[in-house]
Design a protein around this motif. Structure first.
Motif: not given
Length: 134
Positions: A89, A91-95
């Motif tokens: 959470e 870094n929301p860019n990390i899946d």
């Protein structure tokens, strides 16, 4: 002469002698595991050589483990991190699904390449080598 000294030694006297010898020779793993390994050897009808190998390999394995721990501590590596503790959470860019798929290392087993892109010093090289665990 040494045979006469060892004959007739009680089980307790033998264990005490082993304990003292292990202290003197600085064999802490043999000292702590001797009893359990002796019972397993008797139960498995292990030969004297087989029992000796088990004792010595336990000592060697434990020394290697402790040596590795000392080197990591001396290197002053940052604390060990794992994916279980990773805050996705932050870094929301990390899946998370992609990261967990990569963590299975199937790509390496299939001889597929992996390219990590990022700024210098973010851990692209060191993460897989130093204490990285999925």
């Amino acid at each position: 002469m040494s045979e006469q000294r060892h004959r007739g030694r009680t089980e307790q006297a033998a264990q005490t002698a082993i304990d003292q010898a292990c202290r003197m020779l600085r064999l802490p793993t043999i000292r702590s595991q001797f009893g359990d390994l002796a019972e397993a050897a008797a139960r498995d009808q292990m030969s004297y050589l087989g029992f000796l190998v088990e004792l010595l390999m336990a000592e060697c394995d434990d020394r290697a483990r402790r040596r590795s721990e000392r080197r990591i501590k001396a290197a002053a590596c940052p604390r060990e991190k794992s994916l279980r503790a990773f805050d996705f959470e932050a870094n929301p860019n990390i899946d998370p699904a992609i990261i967990h798929t990569l963590a299975t290392c199937e790509w390496g087993k299939k001889d597929q390449p992996l390219c990590l892109i990022g700024d210098p010093g973010v851990g692209k090289t060191g993460a897989p080598r130093v204490g990285w665990r999925p």
